[in-house]
Design a protein around this motif. Sequence first.
Motif, PDB file in Angstrom:
ATOM      1  N   GLU A   1      48.929  52.485  31.003  1.00  9.06           N
ATOM      2  CA  GLU A   1      49.523  51.187  30.672  1.00  9.06           C
ATOM      3  C   GLU A   1      51.049  51.220  30.783  1.00  9.06           C
ATOM      4  O   GLU A   1      51.676  50.217  31.132  1.00  9.06           O
ATOM      5  N   ASP A   2      51.666  52.400  30.503  1.00  2.80           N
ATOM      6  CA  ASP A   2      53.116  52.522  30.643  1.00  2.80           C
ATOM      7  C   ASP A   2      53.537  52.292  32.093  1.00  2.80           C
ATOM      8  O   ASP A   2      54.548  51.630  32.364  1.00  2.80           O
ATOM      9  N   LEU A   3      52.769  52.849  33.019  1.00  2.00           N
ATOM     10  CA  LEU A   3      53.048  52.609  34.439  1.00  2.00           C
ATOM     11  C   LEU A   3      52.797  51.149  34.798  1.00  2.00           C
ATOM     12  O   LEU A   3      53.568  50.528  35.529  1.00  2.00           O
ATOM     13  N   ALA A   4      51.695  50.620  34.285  1.00  2.00           N
ATOM     14  CA  ALA A   4      51.299  49.240  34.616  1.00  2.00           C
ATOM     15  C   ALA A   4      52.314  48.218  34.135  1.00  2.00           C
ATOM     16  O   ALA A   4      52.469  47.154  34.748  1.00  2.00           O
ATOM     17  N   ARG A   5      53.007  48.513  33.044  1.00  6.56           N
ATOM     18  CA  ARG A   5      53.967  47.564  32.480  1.00  6.56           C
ATOM     19  C   ARG A   5      55.395  47.805  32.969  1.00  6.56           C
ATOM     20  O   ARG A   5      56.333  47.163  32.488  1.00  6.56           O
ATOM     21  N   THR A   6      55.554  48.723  33.921  1.00  5.42           N
ATOM     22  CA  THR A   6      56.871  48.983  34.505  1.00  5.42           C
ATOM     23  C   THR A   6      57.035  48.157  35.771  1.00  5.42           C
ATOM     24  O   THR A   6      56.193  48.218  36.674  1.00  5.42           O
ATOM     25  N   CYS A   7      58.106  47.390  35.847  1.00  2.00           N
ATOM     26  CA  CYS A   7      58.333  46.525  36.997  1.00  2.00           C
ATOM     27  C   CYS A   7      58.585  47.350  38.256  1.00  2.00           C
ATOM     28  O   CYS A   7      59.409  48.261  38.250  1.00  2.00           O
ATOM     29  N   HIS A   8      57.861  47.049  39.319  1.00  2.34           N
ATOM     30  CA  HIS A   8      58.014  47.724  40.604  1.00  2.34           C
ATOM     31  C   HIS A   8      58.533  46.726  41.638  1.00  2.34           C
ATOM     32  O   HIS A   8      58.037  45.600  41.710  1.00  2.34           O
ATOM     33  N   ALA A   9      59.503  47.140  42.423  1.00  2.00           N
ATOM     34  CA  ALA A   9      60.105  46.241  43.408  1.00  2.00           C
ATOM     35  C   ALA A   9      59.075  45.802  44.450  1.00  2.00           C
ATOM     36  O   ALA A   9      58.183  46.565  44.823  1.00  2.00           O
ATOM     37  N   HIS A  10      59.231  44.575  44.909  1.00  3.23           N
ATOM     38  CA  HIS A  10      58.340  44.007  45.936  1.00  3.23           C
ATOM     39  C   HIS A  10      59.173  43.649  47.167  1.00  3.23           C
ATOM     40  O   HIS A  10      60.256  43.094  47.040  1.00  3.23           O
ATOM     41  N   PRO A  11      58.716  43.946  48.369  1.00  2.30           N
ATOM     42  CA  PRO A  11      57.464  44.649  48.687  1.00  2.30           C
ATOM     43  C   PRO A  11      57.718  46.145  48.921  1.00  2.30           C
ATOM     44  O   PRO A  11      58.531  46.527  49.764  1.00  2.30           O
ATOM     45  N   THR A  12      57.052  46.989  48.168  1.00  2.80           N
ATOM     46  CA  THR A  12      57.140  48.444  48.342  1.00  2.80           C
ATOM     47  C   THR A  12      55.752  49.052  48.270  1.00  2.80           C
ATOM     48  O   THR A  12      54.822  48.465  47.695  1.00  2.80           O
ATOM     49  N   TYR A  13      55.637  50.250  48.834  1.00 10.83           N
ATOM     50  CA  TYR A  13      54.379  50.992  48.716  1.00 10.83           C
ATOM     51  C   TYR A  13      54.087  51.319  47.249  1.00 10.83           C
ATOM     52  O   TYR A  13      52.930  51.441  46.843  1.00 10.83           O
ATOM     53  N   SER A  14      55.151  51.479  46.446  1.00 13.70           N
ATOM     54  CA  SER A  14      54.980  51.891  45.049  1.00 13.70           C
ATOM     55  C   SER A  14      54.189  50.886  44.227  1.00 13.70           C
ATOM     56  O   SER A  14      53.626  51.235  43.184  1.00 13.70           O
ATOM     57  N   GLU A  15      54.126  49.653  44.699  1.00 13.76           N
ATOM     58  CA  GLU A  15      53.333  48.650  43.976  1.00 13.76           C
ATOM     59  C   GLU A  15      51.861  49.056  43.901  1.00 13.76           C
ATOM     60  O   GLU A  15      51.151  48.668  42.962  1.00 13.76           O
ATOM     61  N   ALA A  16      51.403  49.837  44.874  1.00 14.46           N
ATOM     62  CA  ALA A  16      50.012  50.293  44.853  1.00 14.46           C
ATOM     63  C   ALA A  16      49.762  51.215  43.665  1.00 14.46           C
ATOM     64  O   ALA A  16      48.653  51.246  43.111  1.00 14.46           O
ATOM     65  N   VAL A  17      50.789  51.967  43.271  1.00 12.51           N
ATOM     66  CA  VAL A  17      50.669  52.840  42.095  1.00 12.51           C
ATOM     67  C   VAL A  17      50.521  51.989  40.835  1.00 12.51           C
ATOM     68  O   VAL A  17      49.673  52.241  39.983  1.00 12.51           O
ATOM     69  N   ARG A  18      51.353  50.953  40.741  1.00 12.02           N
ATOM     70  CA  ARG A  18      51.261  50.071  39.578  1.00 12.02           C
ATOM     71  C   ARG A  18      49.898  49.381  39.520  1.00 12.02           C
ATOM     72  O   ARG A  18      49.295  49.248  38.449  1.00 12.02           O
ATOM     73  N   GLU A  19      49.407  48.948  40.679  1.00 12.63           N
ATOM     74  CA  GLU A  19      48.111  48.264  40.721  1.00 12.63           C
ATOM     75  C   GLU A  19      46.982  49.197  40.277  1.00 12.63           C
ATOM     76  O   GLU A  19      46.061  48.767  39.566  1.00 12.63           O
ATOM     77  N   ALA A  20      47.056  50.466  40.682  1.00 12.45           N
ATOM     78  CA  ALA A  20      46.026  51.424  40.252  1.00 12.45           C
ATOM     79  C   ALA A  20      46.094  51.633  38.744  1.00 12.45           C
ATOM     80  O   ALA A  20      45.068  51.775  38.073  1.00 12.45           O
ATOM     81  N   ALA A  21      47.323  51.652  38.214  1.00 12.17           N
ATOM     82  CA  ALA A  21      47.492  51.779  36.762  1.00 12.17           C
ATOM     83  C   ALA A  21      46.938  50.545  36.051  1.00 12.17           C
ATOM     84  O   ALA A  21      46.282  50.648  35.005  1.00 12.17           O
ATOM     85  N   LEU A  22      47.185  49.354  36.618  1.00 12.17           N
ATOM     86  CA  LEU A  22      46.618  48.122  36.057  1.00 12.17           C
ATOM     87  C   LEU A  22      45.092  48.177  36.061  1.00 12.17           C
ATOM     88  O   LEU A  22      44.428  47.689  35.139  1.00 12.17           O
ATOM     89  N   ASP A  23      44.545  48.799  37.100  1.00 12.70           N
ATOM     90  CA  ASP A  23      43.091  48.883  37.224  1.00 12.70           C
ATOM     91  C   ASP A  23      42.475  49.798  36.175  1.00 12.70           C
ATOM     92  O   ASP A  23      41.272  49.755  35.955  1.00 12.70           O
ATOM     93  N   CYS A  24      43.296  50.625  35.545  1.00  8.28           N
ATOM     94  CA  CYS A  24      42.810  51.442  34.415  1.00  8.28           C
ATOM     95  C   CYS A  24      42.606  50.568  33.169  1.00  8.28           C
ATOM     96  O   CYS A  24      41.964  50.988  32.207  1.00  8.28           O
TER      97      CYS A  24
END
Length: 462
Positions: free
Chosen positions: A432-455
């Motif tokens: 959830e800490d990763l999921a609630r961290t703002c990630h710049a758009h559009p970047t590949y790193s958003e996929a990491v946040r999305e996977a964290a959200l999926d948890c």
Amino acid sequence: MANYDVIIIGSGPGGYVCAIRCAQLGLKTACVEGRETLGGTCLNVGCIPSKAMLHATEMLHEAEHNFSKMGLGVAKPKVDWKAMLAYKQDTIDANTKGIEFLFKKNKVDWLKGWGSIPEAGKVKVGDDVHEAKHIVIATGSDVSTLPGVDVDEKVVVSSTGALELGKIPKTMVVIGAGVIGLELGSVYSRLGADVTVIEYLDVITPGMDAEIQKTFQRILKKQGLKFIMGAAVQGVSATKTKAKVTYKLKKDDSEATIDADTVLVATGRKPYTDGLGLAELGVKMSERGQVMTDAHWATNVKGIYAIGDAIAGPMLAHKAEDEGMAVAETIAGQAGHVNYGVIPGVIYTHPEVANVGQTEEQLKEAGHAYKVGKFSFMGNGRAKANFAADGFVKILADKETDRILGAHIIGPMAGDLIHEICVAMEFGAAAEDLARTCHAHPTYSEAVREAALDCGDGAIHA
């Protein structure tokens, strides 16, 4: 003869980092190296030159397959093999000279020659014997071969020979579907070679997450690599220009052969401690030839330490670097520490593959209750724009606490993306800490946040 606080034997990533850290901490330091250049296997014949070749051939692939899709009309690129090898050598030279500069900057003495330890507190280099309060063994590893396979570095090659072939082979057999074999197999496949990988096990990249293994092999097949799985190599016979590989399939014990212009033996590496005199000193060694150390990288002989590929653990340059810094700090009276649970691994193919922490299989075997968050790069805008949508991010978290236990990525820049998760794990973060961290758009790193959200409640763009 000179007296030092510390002498490090070996100038690879573990050795040179250890030497620089020792000097920074005020210790009079020397580093022994017998090569003409510093940097060990990694900078001279390993990590750095292989990445140069991977980058060059990835650019070739882009020009051949993706430029036209972006409206870039260019003539079909031609490979100048000598120029590509020269580019590789320039890359090596820039890095090795960089280490030499850092030694001078930090006042680290380079003792040129091959070192041995005649007795505790002494290091012999050539005819000179130097005294040191502390000695660090950082001699790295050497290629591991198979019975019945003689490496001549011309037709039957190790990773070293594969980086300096006289010409691009039309056919190549790679023995071993680990990191080195798949990286170099990818290089020559993109250069036009017909590449076949022979692997003893039924899966590629042993030890990795099973879902990653399957996806990775599927992608490599799509790229043109062929695989013969569950096959035990019986031997390799070679002439001056060709080789024949004989193998036996485990499933039915049948035997077959395959011909190739070049055979790459990529069956792993083994610790290299030859000529140090460790047996005479009574230094304890493992059955696998590793120097045995305690939790502070000390051997059973007072004043002698060991790090990197010469000791137990994954044979990774960054693991050696961490140990190099930690043992330097320990020698200086500080609290050196390495978190072995957060050491990433990366395969620099295209797409890249990266992992840290535990796999699903390990968690199941341990009976650890966990949850999985996944996100495909197909849902990532940047990846789709860059023709890099193959793969996914997978995060494993504790079912109750949500603490991140491991992560596995196959996709664009996976080797860089994994480090966000490494930092999170180092500080005991939850998904959830990763999921609630703002990630710049559009970047590949958003996929990491999305996977964290999926948890948690679910990814947004899935």
